[in-house]
Design a protein around this motif. Sequence first.
Motif, PDB file in Angstrom:
ATOM      1  N   TYR A 183      35.098 -61.409  33.589  1.00  0.00           N
ATOM      2  CA  TYR A 183      36.080 -60.500  34.184  1.00  0.00           C
ATOM      3  C   TYR A 183      35.656 -59.878  35.510  1.00  0.00           C
ATOM      4  CZ  TYR A 183      38.571 -60.822  29.768  1.00  0.00           C
ATOM      5  OH  TYR A 183      39.263 -61.297  28.674  1.00  0.00           O
ATOM      6  N   THR A 184      34.392 -59.977  35.884  1.00  0.00           N
ATOM      7  CA  THR A 184      33.973 -59.323  37.127  1.00  0.00           C
ATOM      8  C   THR A 184      33.374 -60.285  38.139  1.00  0.00           C
ATOM      9  OG1 THR A 184      31.682 -58.832  36.462  1.00  0.00           O
ATOM     10  CG2 THR A 184      33.398 -57.277  35.755  1.00  0.00           C
ATOM     11  N   GLY A 185      32.838 -61.389  37.690  1.00  0.00           N
ATOM     12  CA  GLY A 185      32.190 -62.299  38.614  1.00  0.00           C
ATOM     13  C   GLY A 185      30.801 -61.860  39.033  1.00  0.00           C
ATOM     14  N   ILE A 186      30.317 -60.745  38.487  1.00  0.00           N
ATOM     15  CA  ILE A 186      28.967 -60.284  38.811  1.00  0.00           C
ATOM     16  C   ILE A 186      27.934 -61.312  38.360  1.00  0.00           C
ATOM     17  CG2 ILE A 186      27.230 -58.510  38.309  1.00  0.00           C
ATOM     18  CD1 ILE A 186      29.508 -56.488  38.157  1.00  0.00           C
ATOM     19  N   LEU A 187      28.189 -61.919  37.221  1.00  0.00           N
ATOM     20  CA  LEU A 187      27.341 -62.999  36.722  1.00  0.00           C
ATOM     21  C   LEU A 187      28.140 -64.296  36.718  1.00  0.00           C
ATOM     22  CD1 LEU A 187      25.620 -61.191  33.706  1.00  0.00           C
ATOM     23  CD2 LEU A 187      24.639 -61.630  35.953  1.00  0.00           C
ATOM     24  N   THR A 246      22.010 -60.457  19.352  1.00  0.00           N
ATOM     25  CA  THR A 246      23.170 -60.705  20.206  1.00  0.00           C
ATOM     26  C   THR A 246      22.880 -61.732  21.290  1.00  0.00           C
ATOM     27  OG1 THR A 246      23.784 -58.388  19.846  1.00  0.00           O
ATOM     28  CG2 THR A 246      24.953 -59.581  21.574  1.00  0.00           C
ATOM     29  N   GLY A 247      21.690 -61.687  21.871  1.00  0.00           N
ATOM     30  CA  GLY A 247      21.345 -62.623  22.930  1.00  0.00           C
ATOM     31  C   GLY A 247      22.153 -62.380  24.195  1.00  0.00           C
ATOM     32  N   VAL A 248      22.306 -63.419  25.012  1.00  0.00           N
ATOM     33  CA  VAL A 248      22.999 -63.267  26.301  1.00  0.00           C
ATOM     34  C   VAL A 248      24.498 -63.111  26.134  1.00  0.00           C
ATOM     35  CG1 VAL A 248      21.223 -64.539  27.547  1.00  0.00           C
ATOM     36  CG2 VAL A 248      23.202 -65.766  26.636  1.00  0.00           C
ATOM     37  N   GLY A 249      25.000 -63.329  24.921  1.00  0.00           N
ATOM     38  CA  GLY A 249      26.437 -63.189  24.695  1.00  0.00           C
ATOM     39  C   GLY A 249      26.961 -61.821  25.072  1.00  0.00           C
ATOM     40  N   VAL A 250      26.094 -60.803  25.031  1.00  0.00           N
ATOM     41  CA  VAL A 250      26.517 -59.452  25.375  1.00  0.00           C
ATOM     42  C   VAL A 250      26.978 -59.354  26.826  1.00  0.00           C
ATOM     43  CG1 VAL A 250      24.268 -58.595  26.122  1.00  0.00           C
ATOM     44  CG2 VAL A 250      25.871 -57.024  25.032  1.00  0.00           C
ATOM     45  N   LEU A 251      26.556 -60.286  27.671  1.00  0.00           N
ATOM     46  CA  LEU A 251      26.850 -60.225  29.107  1.00  0.00           C
ATOM     47  C   LEU A 251      28.125 -60.973  29.499  1.00  0.00           C
ATOM     48  CD1 LEU A 251      23.225 -60.971  30.383  1.00  0.00           C
ATOM     49  CD2 LEU A 251      24.313 -58.722  30.175  1.00  0.00           C
ATOM     50  N   TYR A 252      28.750 -61.643  28.585  1.00  0.00           N
ATOM     51  CA  TYR A 252      29.869 -62.506  28.948  1.00  0.00           C
ATOM     52  C   TYR A 252      31.063 -61.774  29.572  1.00  0.00           C
ATOM     53  CZ  TYR A 252      28.235 -67.087  27.608  1.00  0.00           C
ATOM     54  OH  TYR A 252      27.568 -68.290  27.600  1.00  0.00           O
ATOM     55  N   PRO A 253      31.408 -60.558  29.140  1.00  0.00           N
ATOM     56  CA  PRO A 253      32.506 -59.873  29.836  1.00  0.00           C
ATOM     57  C   PRO A 253      32.244 -59.674  31.321  1.00  0.00           C
ATOM     58  CG  PRO A 253      32.087 -58.819  27.736  1.00  0.00           C
ATOM     59  CD  PRO A 253      30.975 -59.803  27.943  1.00  0.00           C
ATOM     60  N   LEU A 269      25.349 -68.563  32.669  1.00  0.00           N
ATOM     61  CA  LEU A 269      25.135 -67.975  31.346  1.00  0.00           C
ATOM     62  C   LEU A 269      25.236 -69.041  30.262  1.00  0.00           C
ATOM     63  CD1 LEU A 269      26.990 -64.526  31.314  1.00  0.00           C
ATOM     64  CD2 LEU A 269      24.533 -64.967  31.359  1.00  0.00           C
ATOM     65  N   GLU A 270      26.229 -69.906  30.374  1.00  0.00           N
ATOM     66  CA  GLU A 270      26.378 -70.967  29.384  1.00  0.00           C
ATOM     67  C   GLU A 270      25.170 -71.900  29.391  1.00  0.00           C
ATOM     68  OE1 GLU A 270      30.127 -72.633  30.565  1.00  0.00           O
ATOM     69  OE2 GLU A 270      31.205 -71.484  29.049  1.00  0.00           O
ATOM     70  N   ALA A 271      24.609 -72.134  30.579  1.00  0.00           N
ATOM     71  CA  ALA A 271      23.476 -73.049  30.696  1.00  0.00           C
ATOM     72  C   ALA A 271      22.210 -72.484  30.058  1.00  0.00           C
ATOM     73  CB  ALA A 271      23.224 -73.379  32.168  1.00  0.00           C
ATOM     74  N   ILE A 272      22.019 -71.160  30.199  1.00  0.00           N
ATOM     75  CA  ILE A 272      20.769 -70.564  29.705  1.00  0.00           C
ATOM     76  C   ILE A 272      20.878 -70.007  28.296  1.00  0.00           C
ATOM     77  CG2 ILE A 272      20.084 -69.966  32.060  1.00  0.00           C
ATOM     78  CD1 ILE A 272      20.693 -67.020  31.327  1.00  0.00           C
TER      79      ILE A 272
END
Length: 440
Positions: free
Chosen positions: A380-384, A369-376, A389-392
């Motif tokens: 939607y929250t701005g926590i990340l 899955t990679g970092v894609g799991v963190l996209y929500p 995320l797109e850069a890394i």
Amino acid sequence: MNWIIKSALNSPFRVLILTAIIGLALRFALAPFLTMHYDMSFWSGTVNDITPGDGLYGGRFYWYTPVWGYILSILSGIMDIFSIDTQGVIIHGLYFGPYAIGDAIITSPAFNFIVKLPLIISDLFVSLVIYLIIKKVTADEKKAVIGFAIWFLCPLVIWVSGIQAQFDTLAVLGMMLSVLFLLNKRYLLAGIFLSFGMCTKLFPGMLLPLMLAYIIAGAPDRSQKIKGIASILIGFSVFTILIFLTPILNGELWSSLGFFSSRMDEPITSVNGLLEWDNILYIAPMIAFFTFYLSFLLAKTKSSLDHRFILFSGLVFASLFIWPFFPTLPQYILVLLPFMILLLSMGYEMKLPILALSIIITVSVIMWTGVGVLYPLAVYTGILDLNYLEAISGTIDSYTGPIYVALQFVKFIPAVLMVYFIYIKQRDEKGGEFPYAEPE
């Protein structure tokens, strides 16, 4: 009332409740904000096909059997009532693990939670059924509670339903309910729930020959054998017809079998092709022979029938996952885990196989899955930060991708360990008579 109070004060019961609370809390915390966008984009597309009346197979997103589609149809009505966003947000050029899939849909936390809720409930019910089977087979409540906890707190189980949103837990629920009813001699219900499991994902259907053998071995006379076999086959056949009735009437039967037919393509022979599930075709005849051989042995059993049925069922599913060059998509191996748990309660050394499954397969799917799991969380929250995320993502995937591929070559280890420890126990206790020896 006194029974409820005594149960509440009972230590194993308290552990069970605490385990359920912890497992539910973990899933409820993860489900809205972590997800595998590849699978969720298909469920979003399916819901958006259903809403305007195109049906399950009128669009291009759904090709599984109808079971999960029926549930999505119900969920789409709920989402419509509460005006929940089913479209999501498009992230251009998002990568999925080592595979670029182009634009990706990141669905909303509310959508994620509602889609995953039936799967979370199914996880809980599977744990309860495992608990009931272990209590029946061992009469040991502590072992039953341990079995409940292993399934409900297994990281792979939590991942598949609470993050990935794949519905294999529903297939496992149907399978384990069929086992429970079989052991309780409720053959019609056993057939119905086996059909439910098989019509959700194909693998539970492998138990049917063993179940018929169980009835042959356990029924006291010929008439009872015939009645039992007829009951399970009627339940299985009628429910299967009901599941596929709508696609049949709509002329969409072949579309409803697309998941199976797509796995029946000619196997690939390149290096990467060695990792394709299609290669199961090479060993399917051996697995079929092994299943019917164990069914023949089970039909001749005179004692310890319940134990031997569970043992042989575990071996049948292990035969799917024991091959070095036939690794699975991570969620498929969930059908093996309940039998590891049941065998553990019966005195087999299953701690290492369960641990290996929990670690190897879970790490594999995380790398997939990679970092894609963190996209929500970012969308939607701005926590990340989304731009970060797109850069890394490309850099992270360059590391996780090779790890994922490497793990494909060791995914067979849990099944190998399971068979090894079964052999060791049989050899030590029965003088090497495996598989003829009956478990104690």
